[in-house]
Design an enzyme around this catalytic site. Structure first.
Site, PDB file in Angstrom:
ATOM      1  CB  SER A 551      -0.957  -0.025   1.204  1.00  0.00           C
ATOM      2  OG  SER A 551      -1.950   0.947   1.076  1.00  0.00           O
ATOM      3  CG  HIS A 667      -5.755  -2.138   0.071  1.00  0.00           C
ATOM      4  ND1 HIS A 667      -4.940  -1.887  -1.003  1.00  0.00           N
ATOM      5  CD2 HIS A 667      -5.171  -1.520   1.133  1.00  0.00           C
ATOM      6  CE1 HIS A 667      -3.912  -1.149  -0.621  1.00  0.00           C
ATOM      7  NE2 HIS A 667      -4.020  -0.924   0.675  1.00  0.00           N
TER       8      HIS A 667
END
Length: 696
Positions: A551, A667
């Site tokens: 991320s 995610h």
């Protein structure tokens, strides 16, 4: 007209005046475009033919899956309505089950669980791929809950009302169709809902900003608007705070950006804006006091940034809260904003002291607060697992790199904590040591890091080493037990390093803000300084030094790949941000302008990222180590476009890379345990090949 068309095309490709205007890979930003998915399929096939065919892959996968599916894992307890709930996945429950037991039952050596929801059975019955995203229960009786179910792991969820006492979805109960959404129980029959209500109700970041009151039995079209932010906000929402003595406060918040928010409170005369700092985290209410962490100085008071404070909810209905200090950290301490919660009579908070956790219990007497440290192991990371607002029972976790997670049951009022359950060791830690060192960054800042390695002197050339960091959004990286890393890497002769670079929250707001916006190079310099220090101390060498991050940490990896290719031989880039020029146009990227700055509106920000954005820095003369790039199709937060475009650019330039995209998982690393095990095994095969075999 021709000039206008040219300007529009240039803007769509990344803007005018940047390092590179043309972008032939924008088509890869569409997650589900057939052409893009065909590209993904071809890239996956190429990478899997290399990594899955490696002789070491199957052993690594088997080890990772055995750990992920181990039935002797300690089930994480969550207190709801005086009972313990747990969401559990294993080989027989791929999507998972939600189950309950009593507090006394959880303390038993063998726990007698009662399953209330089988997500595998539900998915089969409804021909869906449900992924569990949590439950939000009505705060008084805590029997009716809104379950959040995601299609394949996306942030967008469908929310459905569930009765814990019957183990059934409530007939004619609340059902909120798929959306990025949030809600709060105003009472047992009323929700305050923020979601996609139609055109003009979602921010530029892709989050809802209109709150409506929805009564039981009403269709969504009958919900009445009560609060709204603006489309330029990150989002808006409501929350209801309730304490054990019956006090209640209804708050409405506008997230102006990722860190700044405006808070308002519902009063008998309407909604009143609260005059208070904008950088706050609100945790709950105790004895009528709203408890929060302020990340900026509270104007007109002696309260400093990073302090844990409270204010009287009823008195604040006039619009001017008066803060009372609960705890003020020193320069090498911080309050962990992800580990503060409330019991019946105490505020529990994890205090990081030089990146080592301490849990404090704060009680209120008269007008002040006093704190007691709970008896937990030293030199460990500590976390709050769950608390109960109707009692002083709390579950805590203590762990370190070499100490498996231990669940403690605490009595917050008495200040006691008793070891309840210890997770089995997942790797052989004999002969391993964990140490903390400091590197000196480019501007002289001391940057701490931890290293786990074999005792004694390093072998010639040093240990094959994986260096990990995040460095953003005020997230603190602490020394927790990593069973997969231990089994797949440390047992096989590798070393692991965790760096506490600026941008994180390890030392409070100032440590985070030092690397915000156009100052972000400091985080990248910190990380490189740790790498150089590892080599200088003889722990490792460039041929045996690899790095990993996901991320925002994936952005860190992209920058380190392009800025310091001389220092690393392996770069693992997970679910990353990589195109910082088009970030606001990809998935929820516009929501992070508080962290990275606004490329479109601020020339200084644009100038910075023109020089730093990894996607724009790739060129034909680059001499880079071969990275492994991982993302997921269903990542609706960062989006797979960043990783796809980066790999496509590398291919165009003839640069070496490996790319793999999981078609599920959101995610993260996977939608279920097998997908997660595969992700871990592929990454470790990559590190093995780059740092253990190529370095020979």
């Amino acid at each position: 007209m021709a000039m206008m068309a040219a300007l529009a095309l240039a803007a769509a490709a990344g803007g005018i005046g940047g390092a590179r205007v043309d972008d032939p890979y924008i088509w890869l930003e569409d997650p589900y475009a057939p052409k893009a998915l065909a590209w993904v399929e071809a890239e996956n096939a190429r990478t899997l033919a290399i990594l899955e065919k490696d002789p070491g892959y199957q052993s690594l996968f088997d080890d990772a899956l055995n750990i992920a599916e181990a039935t002797d894992r300690v089930p994480a307890p969550s207190l709801v309505g005086g009972q313990v709930t747990n969401f559990w996945q294993d080989a027989g429950h791929v999507r998972g089950i939600w189950r309950t037991t009593s507090v006394a039952g959880y303390a038993q050596p063998v726990i007698a669980w009662q399953t209330v929801l089988d997500l595998d059975a539900l998915s089969t019955a409804e021909k869906a791929n449900w992924v569990w995203k949590g439950a939000q229960c009505e705060p008084i009786k805590e029997q009716r809950c809104l379950l959040s179910l995601s299609d394949g792991g996306e942030d967008a969820t469908t929310q459905r009302e569930f009765d814990l006492t019957t183990g059934q979805f409530v007939p004619e109960g609340f059902v909120l169709p798929k959306s990025k959404q949030g809600n709060a129980w105003e009472d047992a029959d009323t929700l305050l809902v923020t979601r996609d209500w139609g055109p003009g109700t979602m921010t530029k970041s892709g989050y809802p900003f209109v709150v409506k009151r929805l009564k039981r039995g009403q269709p969504l079209t009958a919900a009445v608007e009560v609060f709204r932010g603006t489309e330029d906000d990150v989002g808006a929402g409501a929350r209801v705070l309730v304490d054990a003595t019956g006090n209640k406060a209804v708050l409405f918040g506008r997230d102006v950006d990722f860190f700044n928010n405006e808070q308002s409170i519902l009063t008998p005369r309407g909604i009143v804006r609260l005059d208070m700092p904008k950088k706050v985290h609100i945790f709950g209410m105790l004895d009528g006091q709203i408890v929060l962490l302020t990340n900026e100085d509270w104007a007109g008071t002696p309260i400093k940034a990073g302090s844990l404070v409270s204010f009287d909810a009823k008195a604040a209905m006039g619009g001017k809260p008066v803060p009372t200090l609960i705890f003020a950290p020193n320069a090498r301490q911080s309050v962990d904003s992800d580990s503060v919660d409330l019991t019946k009579s105490r505020v529990l908070a994890t205090i990081n002291d030089n990146v080592r956790g301490r849990i404090m219990a704060f009680g209120r007497s008269g007008t002040g607060w006093t704190g007691t440290r709970l008896p937990l192991p030293d030199n460990a990371a500590t976390y709050l697992v769950s608390t109960d607002r109707t009692s002083d029972v709390a579950y805590l976790n203590a762990t370190s790199f070499l100490l498996p997670s231990t669940i403690f049951q605490a009595d917050a009022a008495a200040g006691t904590a008793t070891s309840l359950k210890v997770s089995p060791a997942r790797f052989d830690a004999s002969g391993l040591v964990s140490e903390q060192f400091e590197a000196i960054s480019k501007d002289g800042t001391r940057v701490p890091y931890f290293i786990v390695h074999r005792a004694g002197p390093a072998p010639k050339g040093g240990w094959p080493t994986i260096l990990d960091a995040y460095g953003g959004f005020e997230v603190s990286n602490t020394p927790s037990y990593r069973g997969i890393t231990g089994k797949l890497w440390l047992e096989r002769g590798g070393a692991y390093v965790l760096a506490n670079i600026r941008g994180g929250g390890e030392f409070g707001p100032a440590w985070h803000e030092a690397a915000l916006n156009i100052n972000r190079q400091r985080a990248y310099d910190d990380f490189a300084a740790v790498g150089e220090d590892l080599v200088k101390r003889g722990f490792t060498s460039k041929p045996r030094l690899g790095i990993t991050g996901g991320s925002n940490g994936g952005l860190l990896m992209g920058v380190e790949l392009t800025q310091r290719p001389d220092l690393w031989s392996a770069v693992n880039i997970n679910v990353p941000l990589l195109d910082m020029i088009r970030i606001s146009k990809i998935a929820a990227g516009a929501s992070w302008q508080g962290e990275y700055g606004d490329v479109a509106a601020d020339p200084a920000v644009r100038a910075f990222w023109d020089k730093v954005s990894p996607y724009q820095q790739l060129n034909a003369t680059s001499k880079l180590p071969m990275p492994y790039i991982f993302t997921t199709t269903k990542d609706d937060r960062v989006g797979p476009g960043h990783a796809r475009k980066f790999a496509a650019r590398m291919k165009e330039l003839g640069l070496p890379y490996l790319y793999y995209e999981n078609t599920e998982g959101g995610h993260g690393s996977g939608a279920n345990l097998k997908q997660t095990a595969r992700t871990n095994a592929l990454q470790m095969v990559y590190f093995k090949r780059q740092l253990m075999e190529s370095a020979q």
